[in-house]
Design an enzyme around this catalytic site. Structure first.
Site, short mmCIF file in Angstrom:
data_model
loop_
_atom_site.label_atom_id
_atom_site.label_comp_id
_atom_site.label_asym_id
_atom_site.label_seq_id
_atom_site.Cartn_x
_atom_site.Cartn_y
_atom_site.Cartn_z
N ALA A 65 0.87 -1.18 0.00
CA ALA A 65 0.00 0.00 0.00
C ALA A 65 0.90 1.23 0.00
CB ALA A 65 -0.87 -0.01 1.25
N GLU A 113 -0.32 -9.50 -0.92
CA GLU A 113 -1.76 -9.78 -0.77
C GLU A 113 -2.45 -9.82 -2.14
OE1 GLU A 113 -1.99 -6.52 2.06
OE2 GLU A 113 -2.92 -7.87 3.52
N1 COA Z 1 4.57 3.24 -0.46
C1 COA Z 1 4.97 4.41 -0.95
N2 COA Z 1 6.14 4.59 -1.58
C2 COA Z 1 6.92 3.53 -1.73
C3 COA Z 1 6.58 2.25 -1.25
C4 COA Z 1 5.33 2.14 -0.59
N3 COA Z 1 4.88 0.96 -0.11
N4 COA Z 1 7.58 1.39 -1.52
C5 COA Z 1 8.52 2.09 -2.18
N5 COA Z 1 8.13 3.38 -2.30
C6 COA Z 1 8.85 4.48 -2.95
C7 COA Z 1 10.00 4.99 -2.10
O1 COA Z 1 9.51 5.91 -1.13
C8 COA Z 1 10.85 5.64 -3.15
O2 COA Z 1 10.26 6.87 -3.53
P1 COA Z 1 11.20 8.19 -3.75
O3 COA Z 1 12.14 7.78 -4.86
O4 COA Z 1 10.25 9.25 -4.14
O5 COA Z 1 11.91 8.41 -2.46
C9 COA Z 1 10.69 4.69 -4.34
O6 COA Z 1 9.47 4.01 -4.12
C10 COA Z 1 11.82 3.69 -4.46
O7 COA Z 1 11.90 2.97 -3.24
P2 COA Z 1 13.24 2.85 -2.36
O8 COA Z 1 12.83 2.61 -0.94
O9 COA Z 1 14.11 4.04 -2.61
O10 COA Z 1 13.91 1.57 -3.00
P3 COA Z 1 14.92 0.56 -2.29
O11 COA Z 1 15.47 -0.31 -3.37
O12 COA Z 1 15.88 1.28 -1.42
O13 COA Z 1 14.01 -0.34 -1.32
C11 COA Z 1 12.05 -1.63 -0.74
C12 COA Z 1 12.99 -1.17 -1.86
C13 COA Z 1 10.88 -2.38 -1.38
C14 COA Z 1 12.79 -2.57 0.24
C15 COA Z 1 11.53 -0.41 0.04
O14 COA Z 1 11.02 0.53 -0.91
C16 COA Z 1 10.44 -0.69 1.03
O15 COA Z 1 10.68 -1.22 2.09
N6 COA Z 1 9.18 -0.30 0.68
C17 COA Z 1 8.05 -0.39 1.57
C18 COA Z 1 7.54 -1.82 1.69
C19 COA Z 1 6.41 -1.89 2.69
O16 COA Z 1 6.58 -1.66 3.87
N7 COA Z 1 5.21 -2.24 2.21
C20 COA Z 1 4.04 -2.40 3.03
C21 COA Z 1 3.28 -1.14 3.08
S1 COA Z 1 1.86 -1.28 4.16
#
Ligand code: COA
Length: 259
Positions: A65, A113
């Site tokens: 999400a 999910e």
């Molecule tokens: N919601 C909103 N934005 C998200 C997102 C999410 N679930 N997952 C990734 N993004 C965004 C990041 O904020 C970033 O945006 P920006 O470039 O404007 O800062 C972009 O996507 C790239 O993500 P980034 O975190 O920089 O990539 P990464 O390779 O360092 O890490 C993940 C990848 C997937 C490990 C990491 O993005 C992450 O942990 N995401 C959230 C996962 C999560 O908790 N999901 C459950 C949500 S309830």
């Protein structure tokens, strides 16, 4: 026109791509609404016979999400957001046509999910899975506590849900979270080949299998068996059943019409 989804229909197969690669295809309110519209088309357009669901880019299927939308939500807004997403996913799961998730990278939170609401999951080797919501101080909202234990068993589901940790595609395969793991360059071709194999079969029979498994898992063994017997009887009224059995006896390929 959708702004966060691509919907391409090719020879009976709808490829639906969540298309926010700069945000790792995170599910914001627009994606959920547009997914709902896509499901309506899948349900109602007879030209759509099966679905492949994937994410844009090489890195993510769906990374959950959209966390930016969650920060200020009230309890009632949170509940409404969860119910809305759950309804869209449930409609996809019950659309009566086979849906394959082609998981091309991170499938986290709502992404895992969404994949679980599909009927079959194929993962690229670099895909990663997890339910990291507890790390954000919230729980899953789009079905993980319900579908994950049904797919992989209670103990494994709770380990993923409680740690919030990620597993790789090989581990997801080992625990039964995905059906197959393939190299990234073969992912869509593999998903399409599998779907084409399924679509060679009678569409009403496919629909009956989907419905019987979906409803049958939620009821007693006796009720599930009765439902299967009812489908078995009902399908005997179809032209496709006559054609399928006749074609076998005549040693030729059947020509199903979905009637
Ligand atoms: N919601 C909103 N934005 C998200 C997102 C999410 N679930 N997952 C990734 N993004 C965004 C990041 O904020 C970033 O945006 P920006 O470039 O404007 O800062 C972009 O996507 C790239 O993500 P980034 O975190 O920089 O990539 P990464 O390779 O360092 O890490 C993940 C990848 C997937 C490990 C990491 O993005 C992450 O942990 N995401 C959230 C996962 C999560 O908790 N999901 C459950 C949500 S309830």
């Amino acid at each position: 026109m959708p702004t966060t989804l691509l919907f391409e229909l090719n020879n009976g197969i709808a490829r639906v791509t969540v298309n926010r690669p700069d945000k790792l295809n995170a599910l914001n309110a627009t994606v959920i609404a547009e997914l709902g519209d896509a499901v309506t088309r899948i349900e109602t357009d007879a030209a759509v016979r099966g679905v492949i669901l994937t994410g844009s880019g090489q890195k993510a299927f769906v990374a959950g999400a959209d966390i930016a939308e969650l920060t200020a939500q009230t309890p009632m807004e949170g509940q409404a957001r969860a119910i809305l997403g759950q309804q869209v996913f449930r409609r996809l799961e019950r659309c009566g046509k086979p849906v394959i998730a082609a998981i091309n990278g991170f499938a986290l939170g709502g992404g895992c999910e969404l994949a679980m609401a599909c009927h079959i999951r194929i993962a690229a080797e670099h895909a990663k899975f997890g339910q990291p919501e507890v790390k954000l101080g919230i729980g899953p909202g789009y079905g993980a506590t319900a579908r994950l234990p049904r797919l992989v068993g209670k103990g494994r589901a709770l380990e993923l849900l409680l740690t919030g940790g990620m597993i790789d595609a090989a581990e997801a395969y080992r625990i039964g979270l995905v059906n197959r793991v393939v190299s990234a360059d073969k992912l869509l071709a593999e998903a399409e080949a599998l779907l084409r194999t399924i679509l060679e079969n009678g569409p009403l029979a496919i629909r009956a299998c989907l419905e019987a498994v979906d409803a049958g898992l939620e009821t007693s063994l006796d009720q599930a068996l009765l439902l299967e017997a009812n489908h078995f009887g009902l399908l005997s009224a179809t032209e496709d059943m006559r054609e399928g059995t006749k074609a076998f006896l005549e040693k030729r390929k059947p020509l199903f019409k979905g009637a």
